[in-house]
Design a protein around this motif. Structure first.
Motif, PDB file in Angstrom:
ATOM      1  N   GLU A 174       0.696  -1.328   0.079  1.00 13.89           N
ATOM      2  CA  GLU A 174      -0.025   0.085   0.093  1.00 13.89           C
ATOM      3  C   GLU A 174       0.906   1.173  -0.070  1.00 13.89           C
ATOM      4  N   SER A 177       1.778   1.988  -3.219  1.00 11.32           N
ATOM      5  CA  SER A 177       0.907   2.499  -4.477  1.00 11.32           C
ATOM      6  C   SER A 177       0.307   3.890  -4.161  1.00 11.32           C
ATOM      7  N   ASN A 181       0.627   6.858  -6.691  1.00  9.72           N
ATOM      8  CA  ASN A 181      -0.675   7.794  -6.941  1.00  9.72           C
ATOM      9  C   ASN A 181      -0.623   9.095  -6.452  1.00  9.72           C
TER      10      ASN A 181
END
Length: 212
Positions: A174, A177, A181
């Protein structure tokens, strides 16, 4: 002669009457005296009792009742309860995050980062600062480190350094990620100019230092 006897008899009767009268008066007077004495004695006893009773009452009134003993009010200590945060379940580590970052860089077609120990020194210091602060600091600690730590200034002089921070991720994947992003942080995964790097992570915080 008879008249003389009659007179004597009359005188004797009068004398008896006088004697009886005196006796009666004396008896009545003595009786009255006894009655008066008795009444006086009773009255004296009554007065004495009244005085004694009054004395008791007076002493009872005059003697102050003992003051009540006041027990100290126990104020519960009121020692206050410290609310602690929820236990941190974000147990991902720096090496785990390092491997995932290099894996993602490969997927983007750029070189993997090579480890540099001096970069790990900076990453370690920065992670400790964030853990102590409990939040991200907007890279302030990274920017002013040469002033705070003159002994590390040579690293800033030798390399072109960049810092990438992450917080709150539940896993290393995570965290990657979130970097991918977030505008500006994706460069960690796609920037082919970065040659060296080091990543430290603990307690939900991640610090990546890159250089070329």
């Amino acid at each position: 002669m008879q008249n003389y006897r009659l007179k004597l008899k009359i005188i004797f009767v009068k004398f008896l009457n006088i004697v009886l009268f005196v006796v009666l008066v004396s008896s009545f007077g003595f009786g009255a005296f006894l009655i008066g004495f008795r009444l006086g004695e009773q009255k004296g006893q009554t007065d004495k009792f009244d005085k004694f009773s009054y004395g008791l009452v007076f002493r009872d009134i005059a003697t102050p009742s003992p003051s009540p003993t006041l027990s100290p009010t126990v104020v519960p200590s009121t020692t206050p309860k410290i609310e602690t945060g929820k236990s941190n379940t974000q147990s991902w580590s720096g090496p785990e995050l390092w491997n995932l970052v290099n894996k993602r860089r490969n997927e983007f077609g750029v070189n993997e980062l090579s480890n540099k120990s001096e970069l790990c020194t900076i990453a370690s210091i920065r992670l400790n600062e964030l853990l102590e602060l409990g939040k991200l600091d907007g890279h302030e600690g990274f920017s002013n480190m040469p002033e705070k730590r003159p002994d590390l200034k040579w690293i800033y002089d030798k390399y072109t350094l960049s810092e990438f921070l992450v917080s709150g991720a539940q896993s290393a994947q995570e965290a990657v990620s979130l970097w991918e992003n977030t505008l500006g942080h994706k460069k960690l995964l796609t920037g082919g100019e970065f040659v060296w790097g080091c990543i430290y992570a603990q307690g939900g915080f991640g610090v990546a230092i890159t250089a070329y």
